[in-house]
Design a protein around this motif. Structure first.
Motif, mmCIF file in Angstrom:
data_model
loop_
_atom_site.group_PDB
_atom_site.id
_atom_site.type_symbol
_atom_site.label_atom_id
_atom_site.label_comp_id
_atom_site.label_asym_id
_atom_site.label_seq_id
_atom_site.Cartn_x
_atom_site.Cartn_y
_atom_site.Cartn_z
ATOM 1 N N ARG B 58 0.820 -1.205 0.000
ATOM 2 C CA ARG B 58 0.000 0.000 0.000
ATOM 3 C C ARG B 58 0.856 1.257 0.000
ATOM 4 N N GLY B 59 2.152 1.066 0.059
ATOM 5 C CA GLY B 59 3.054 2.209 -0.022
ATOM 6 C C GLY B 59 3.125 3.020 1.247
ATOM 7 N N LEU B 60 2.837 2.413 2.376
ATOM 8 C CA LEU B 60 2.892 3.141 3.647
ATOM 9 C C LEU B 60 4.285 3.147 4.257
ATOM 10 N N VAL B 61 5.139 2.259 3.752
ATOM 11 C CA VAL B 61 6.493 2.146 4.316
ATOM 12 C C VAL B 61 7.532 2.027 3.201
ATOM 13 N N ASP B 62 8.752 2.442 3.507
ATOM 14 C CA ASP B 62 9.878 2.207 2.609
ATOM 15 C C ASP B 62 10.664 1.016 3.145
ATOM 16 N N VAL B 63 11.284 0.271 2.238
ATOM 17 C CA VAL B 63 11.973 -0.951 2.624
ATOM 18 C C VAL B 63 13.434 -0.879 2.196
ATOM 19 N N GLU B 64 14.288 -1.381 3.055
ATOM 20 C CA GLU B 64 15.703 -1.460 2.714
ATOM 21 C C GLU B 64 16.231 -2.808 3.182
ATOM 22 N N LYS B 65 16.921 -3.493 2.287
ATOM 23 C CA LYS B 65 17.487 -4.795 2.664
ATOM 24 C C LYS B 65 18.850 -4.586 3.282
ATOM 25 N N VAL B 66 19.004 -5.111 4.476
ATOM 26 C CA VAL B 66 20.262 -4.951 5.193
ATOM 27 C C VAL B 66 20.802 -6.329 5.540
ATOM 28 N N PRO B 67 22.020 -6.654 5.125
ATOM 29 C CA PRO B 67 22.589 -7.973 5.434
ATOM 30 C C PRO B 67 22.724 -8.179 6.935
ATOM 31 N N SER B 68 22.443 -9.396 7.356
ATOM 32 C CA SER B 68 22.544 -9.738 8.774
ATOM 33 C C SER B 68 23.714 -10.686 8.995
ATOM 34 N N GLU B 69 24.251 -10.656 10.183
ATOM 35 C CA GLU B 69 25.368 -11.564 10.485
ATOM 36 C C GLU B 69 24.855 -12.939 10.859
ATOM 37 N N LYS B 70 23.599 -13.020 11.163
ATOM 38 C CA LYS B 70 23.090 -14.277 11.716
ATOM 39 C C LYS B 70 21.869 -14.781 10.991
ATOM 40 N N GLY B 71 21.891 -14.783 9.691
ATOM 41 C CA GLY B 71 20.744 -15.303 8.967
ATOM 42 C C GLY B 71 20.525 -14.566 7.678
ATOM 43 N N PRO B 72 19.380 -14.752 7.104
ATOM 44 C CA PRO B 72 19.055 -14.083 5.840
ATOM 45 C C PRO B 72 18.987 -12.575 6.029
ATOM 46 N N PRO B 73 19.128 -11.818 4.951
ATOM 47 C CA PRO B 73 19.108 -10.359 5.059
ATOM 48 C C PRO B 73 17.820 -9.849 5.687
ATOM 49 N N ARG B 74 17.934 -8.781 6.452
ATOM 50 C CA ARG B 74 16.775 -8.198 7.106
ATOM 51 C C ARG B 74 16.096 -7.220 6.171
ATOM 52 N N LYS B 75 14.796 -7.203 6.256
ATOM 53 C CA LYS B 75 14.046 -6.183 5.522
ATOM 54 C C LYS B 75 13.635 -5.104 6.517
ATOM 55 N N VAL B 76 14.333 -4.004 6.469
ATOM 56 C CA VAL B 76 14.086 -2.930 7.430
ATOM 57 C C VAL B 76 13.033 -1.976 6.867
ATOM 58 N N TYR B 77 11.943 -1.831 7.611
ATOM 59 C CA TYR B 77 10.834 -0.982 7.185
ATOM 60 C C TYR B 77 10.885 0.354 7.907
ATOM 61 N N SER B 78 10.606 1.418 7.160
ATOM 62 C CA SER B 78 10.506 2.737 7.804
ATOM 63 C C SER B 78 9.261 3.453 7.277
ATOM 64 N N LEU B 79 8.610 4.140 8.182
ATOM 65 C CA LEU B 79 7.380 4.847 7.849
ATOM 66 C C LEU B 79 7.690 6.023 6.908
ATOM 67 N N ASN B 80 6.962 6.110 5.815
ATOM 68 C CA ASN B 80 7.151 7.261 4.926
ATOM 69 C C ASN B 80 6.014 8.271 5.115
ATOM 70 N N THR B 81 5.948 9.251 4.243
ATOM 71 C CA THR B 81 4.955 10.321 4.410
ATOM 72 C C THR B 81 3.529 9.783 4.368
ATOM 73 N N LEU B 82 3.276 8.931 3.395
ATOM 74 C CA LEU B 82 1.939 8.358 3.273
ATOM 75 C C LEU B 82 1.580 7.574 4.531
ATOM 76 N N GLY B 83 2.554 6.826 5.008
ATOM 77 C CA GLY B 83 2.331 6.036 6.215
ATOM 78 C C GLY B 83 2.062 6.898 7.439
ATOM 79 N N SER B 84 2.742 8.031 7.502
ATOM 80 C CA SER B 84 2.522 8.940 8.636
ATOM 81 C C SER B 84 1.096 9.465 8.644
ATOM 82 N N GLY B 85 0.619 9.815 7.458
ATOM 83 C CA GLY B 85 -0.759 10.286 7.362
ATOM 84 C C GLY B 85 -1.741 9.210 7.770
ATOM 85 N N TYR B 86 -1.441 7.994 7.333
ATOM 86 C CA TYR B 86 -2.308 6.873 7.659
ATOM 87 C C TYR B 86 -2.305 6.617 9.164
ATOM 88 N N LEU B 87 -1.134 6.737 9.762
ATOM 89 C CA LEU B 87 -1.011 6.533 11.211
ATOM 90 C C LEU B 87 -1.796 7.599 11.975
#
Lengths: 115, 115
Positions: B58-87
């Motif tokens: 729905r486009g409420l968050v931005d995603v960034e893949k960050v490599p992890s030391e202990k498993g598969p890469p993490r998908k780090v979510y951050s609230l964007n402008t649209l998400g803030s309005g929704y919140l």
DNA sequence: ACCAGTACATAGTATCGCTGAATAGCAGCT
DNA sequence: AGCTGCTATTCAGCGATACTATGTACTGGT
């Protein structure tokens, strides 16, 4: 309101109706009207009747048919012992949830956006 | 908890997660763990991941893949402008509902009396 | 090699509230 | 008698959500 409210009512609407019946017995049409008065303008009649059928089948309420002067007989619902216990659990569940959500709300006040 | 909580979480869990992300970016596993710490012991991992997929689509968050030391890469979510309005809308909807429910709670605590 | 912990993903199921319509009784008006 | 409006209940079909259960993938300890 909108989709958010629709989803948020799931689980809580049942508690709301049980709480109303905990105050005094009532019938479907009456409950709908009271909810509208309290600001829930978008709650459909069909929703309330379906909910009443569910809580009746679960044995949370007693039902009595009372003739009406202005239409088909009313089905008057009253909270019984089982329903009272269920309502009490509802309040516990609600308090738990509300407490944590309020904590999130106070934790990071989101008052930065303008509309 | 039980079935009541499951139903009550519908609609609110999304707001809870968005509120967490509003505080700071996070990834799924982390969010699940934090919820457990806060007392939501029964929330399944799968539920959170499915929710994250939804809010991403729905486009409420931005995603960034960050490599992890202990498993598969993490998908780090951050609230964007649209998400803030929704919140923000979530908080309004929540406040509306919470206010009315609290009123019912205070209205008839245990006794039934005439007004 | 095995297993636990980390990290993400998904198919299938159940429940709930909404939409929209149908059914029914009664009163007042034409 | 027929029409309209209010009261009052019921139901089929739909969309959205959370849970169950399982699977995939990577790392480190034994």
């Amino acid at each position: 309101m909108g989709k958010q409210m629709t989803e948020m009512l799931k689980g809580t609407l049942e508690g709301i109706v049980l709480a109303i019946l905990g105050g005094q017995p009532a019938y479907g049409y009456e409950i709908t009207a009271r909810l509208r008065d309290q600001g829930f303008t978008d709650i459909a009649e069909g929703t309330i009747y379906a909910l009443l059928v569910r809580i009746e089948q679960r044995g949370l309420v007693d039902v009595e048919k009372v003739p009406s002067e202005k239409g088909p007989p009313r089905k008057v619902y009253s909270l019984n012992t089982l329903g009272s216990g269920y309502l009490e659990e509802f309040w516990k569940t609600w308090s738990f949830l509300a407490e944590r959500i309020e904590h999130l709300h106070i934790g990071h006040p989101q008052e930065q956006g303008e509309k």
